[in-house]
Design an enzyme around this catalytic site. Structure first.
Site, PDB file in Angstrom:
ATOM      1  N   ASP A  91      -0.424  24.008   1.172  1.00 48.68           N
ATOM      2  CA  ASP A  91       0.323  25.202   0.752  1.00 48.68           C
ATOM      3  C   ASP A  91       1.603  25.369   1.569  1.00 48.68           C
ATOM      4  OD1 ASP A  91       0.784  27.417  -0.779  1.00 48.68           O
ATOM      5  OD2 ASP A  91      -0.561  28.748   0.322  1.00 48.68           O
ATOM      6  N   ASN A  95       4.943  24.720   0.203  1.00 49.11           N
ATOM      7  CA  ASN A  95       6.097  23.908  -0.213  1.00 49.11           C
ATOM      8  C   ASN A  95       7.271  24.787  -0.644  1.00 49.11           C
ATOM      9  OD1 ASN A  95       4.217  21.907   0.043  1.00 49.11           O
ATOM     10  ND2 ASN A  95       4.080  21.418  -2.140  1.00 49.11           N
ATOM     11  N   HIS A 130       8.310  20.516  -2.991  1.00 47.22           N
ATOM     12  CA  HIS A 130       7.242  19.683  -3.545  1.00 47.22           C
ATOM     13  C   HIS A 130       7.539  18.194  -3.306  1.00 47.22           C
ATOM     14  CE1 HIS A 130       5.373  23.179  -5.166  1.00 47.22           C
ATOM     15  NE2 HIS A 130       6.255  23.398  -6.111  1.00 47.22           N
ATOM     16  N   LEU A 179     -10.889   4.605   2.196  1.00 48.36           N
ATOM     17  CA  LEU A 179     -10.874   6.054   1.961  1.00 48.36           C
ATOM     18  C   LEU A 179     -10.983   6.392   0.471  1.00 48.36           C
ATOM     19  CD1 LEU A 179     -10.166   8.986   3.060  1.00 48.36           C
ATOM     20  CD2 LEU A 179      -7.793   8.408   2.484  1.00 48.36           C
TER      21      LEU A 179
HETATM   22  C1  IPE Z   1      -3.443  26.898  -3.981  1.00 46.81           C
HETATM   23  O1  IPE Z   1      -2.186  27.295  -3.576  1.00 46.81           O
HETATM   24  C2  IPE Z   1      -3.345  25.789  -4.989  1.00 46.81           C
HETATM   25  C3  IPE Z   1      -2.861  24.490  -4.490  1.00 46.81           C
HETATM   26  C4  IPE Z   1      -2.533  24.223  -3.258  1.00 46.81           C
HETATM   27  C5  IPE Z   1      -2.751  23.444  -5.486  1.00 46.81           C
HETATM   28  P1  IPE Z   1      -1.442  28.546  -4.275  1.00 46.81           P
HETATM   29  O2  IPE Z   1      -0.150  28.689  -3.570  1.00 46.81           O
HETATM   30  O3  IPE Z   1      -1.379  28.335  -5.738  1.00 46.81           O
HETATM   31  O4  IPE Z   1      -2.432  29.751  -3.960  1.00 46.81           O
HETATM   32  P2  IPE Z   1      -2.181  31.310  -3.877  1.00 46.81           P
HETATM   33  O5  IPE Z   1      -1.564  31.717  -5.163  1.00 46.81           O
HETATM   34  O6  IPE Z   1      -1.271  31.553  -2.727  1.00 46.81           O
HETATM   35  O7  IPE Z   1      -3.528  31.887  -3.638  1.00 46.81           O
HETATM   36  C1  IPE Z   2       1.666  24.417  -2.609  1.00 53.95           C
HETATM   37  O1  IPE Z   2       2.854  25.011  -2.227  1.00 53.95           O
HETATM   38  C2  IPE Z   2       1.823  23.467  -3.779  1.00 53.95           C
HETATM   39  C3  IPE Z   2       1.202  23.878  -5.027  1.00 53.95           C
HETATM   40  C4  IPE Z   2       0.520  24.973  -5.225  1.00 53.95           C
HETATM   41  C5  IPE Z   2       1.404  23.007  -6.174  1.00 53.95           C
HETATM   42  P1  IPE Z   2       3.410  26.308  -2.974  1.00 53.95           P
HETATM   43  O2  IPE Z   2       4.247  25.855  -4.130  1.00 53.95           O
HETATM   44  O3  IPE Z   2       2.291  27.205  -3.319  1.00 53.95           O
HETATM   45  O4  IPE Z   2       4.321  26.943  -1.865  1.00 53.95           O
HETATM   46  P2  IPE Z   2       4.456  28.492  -1.496  1.00 53.95           P
HETATM   47  O5  IPE Z   2       3.071  29.002  -1.225  1.00 53.95           O
HETATM   48  O6  IPE Z   2       5.080  29.177  -2.658  1.00 53.95           O
HETATM   49  O7  IPE Z   2       5.314  28.519  -0.283  1.00 53.95           O
HETATM   50 MG    MG Z   3       1.360  28.683  -2.335  1.00 53.52          MG
END
Ligand code: IPE
Ligand code: IPE
Ligand code: MG
Length: 246
Positions: A19, A21, A36, A130
């Site tokens: 999480d 990105n 991403h 792995l």
């Molecule tokens: C969880 O992250 C999903 C993935 C990492 C693929 P999110 O960014 O979507 O989750 P919330 O919305 O903060 O709970």
């Molecule tokens: C996690 O990073 C990746 C996916 C959920 C695909 P985010 O895209 O949720 O990044 P934030 O949480 O908005 O910073």
């Molecule tokens: Mg996120």
């Protein structure tokens, strides 16, 4: 750093909610997809580190069922990134003996993505290192939901008795059926929630949260998480005294 890791207490299965990105990109004044794209290096580093350490399973939360609710531009960008990364990385996975697998409703992903995933799985199926599992179009509730339907249907058809339904049977209907429960869950970016990840499987998983944003997560961050895990006492409901009787 790796010297501090006890090879006898290595988690067999590490699960990661990658999480942060979007926030990482925002901090650089860039679009979310920039984050991403940079996330891929962290995936490579962590996969490599797990292979080197001898961790057997690594599950990465890559796209949740809830992530379809993001802007179309971002969803399309993520799907394209998935295809291009698989194209670029397949040879490297082969040379590292990594076996690729998926959990989630991957049949409902765009056709080109679905085909690429199946190709990657087929190509790496005999690898012995792995197990890299990508959770795609996945959520814990989706998995429990499809398992309950299957169990109900098999019960109706007389394949199983109601009395046969127990924890092991339920586990065997989940998409994680061939994978041991994770001992360690890592979530980056400071959020302290599970976000519909391996709900059934994480009953006794050790949770590790770090403020580091996923694109900044490297091998040392992984070693820190494993170190923290190795210092914990996993009691599974028992007392400390019971565990320490040799
Ligand atoms: C969880 O992250 C999903 C993935 C990492 C693929 P999110 O960014 O979507 O989750 P919330 O919305 O903060 O709970
Ligand atoms: C996690 O990073 C990746 C996916 C959920 C695909 P985010 O895209 O949720 O990044 P934030 O949480 O908005 O910073
Ligand atoms: Mg996120």
């Amino acid at each position: 750093m790796t010297q501090q890791i006890n090879p006898d207490k290595l988690p067999k299965h590490i699960a990661i909610i990658m999480d942060g990105n979007g926030r990482w990109a925002k901090g650089k004044g860039a679009a979310r997809l920039f984050g991403h794209r940079h996330a891929i290096q962290s995936v490579k580093d962590v996969t490599e580190a797990c292979g080197e350490l001898g961790v057997k399973y690594l599950t990465l939360y890559t796209f949740s069922t809830e992530n379809w609710g993001r802007p179309k531009l971002e969803v399309d960008g993520l799907m394209n990134l998935l295809v291009s990364t698989l194209n670029d990385q397949l040879d490297s996975l082969m040379s590292r003996d990594v076996k690729l697998d998926f959990i989630g409703d991957i049949g409902c992903l765009p056709d080109k993505v679905h085909r690429k995933l199946l190709k990657g799985k087929e190509k790496t199926k005999n690898n012995k290192g792995l197990n890299l599992i990508l959770a795609l179009n996945y959520s814990g509730r989706w998995d429990i939901n499809q398992a309950v339907k299957e169990i109900a249907s098999d019960t109706r058809e007389g394949k199983i008795d109601v009395e046969d339904i127990n924890n092991d049977l339920i586990s065997s209907y989940l998409s994680t059926k061939n994978i041991p429960d994770p001992e360690l869950l890592i979530r980056t970016s400071g959020e302290m929630r599970i976000s519909n990840f391996l709900l059934w499987e994480m009953a006794y998983t050790e949770l590790y949260f770090t403020e580091v944003l996923w694109p900044d997560f490297g091998k040392d961050c992984l070693y820190n998480a494993i170190n923290s895990y190795q210092q914990r006492e996993r009691r599974f409901g028992k007392t400390s005294e019971q565990l320490n009787i040799s």
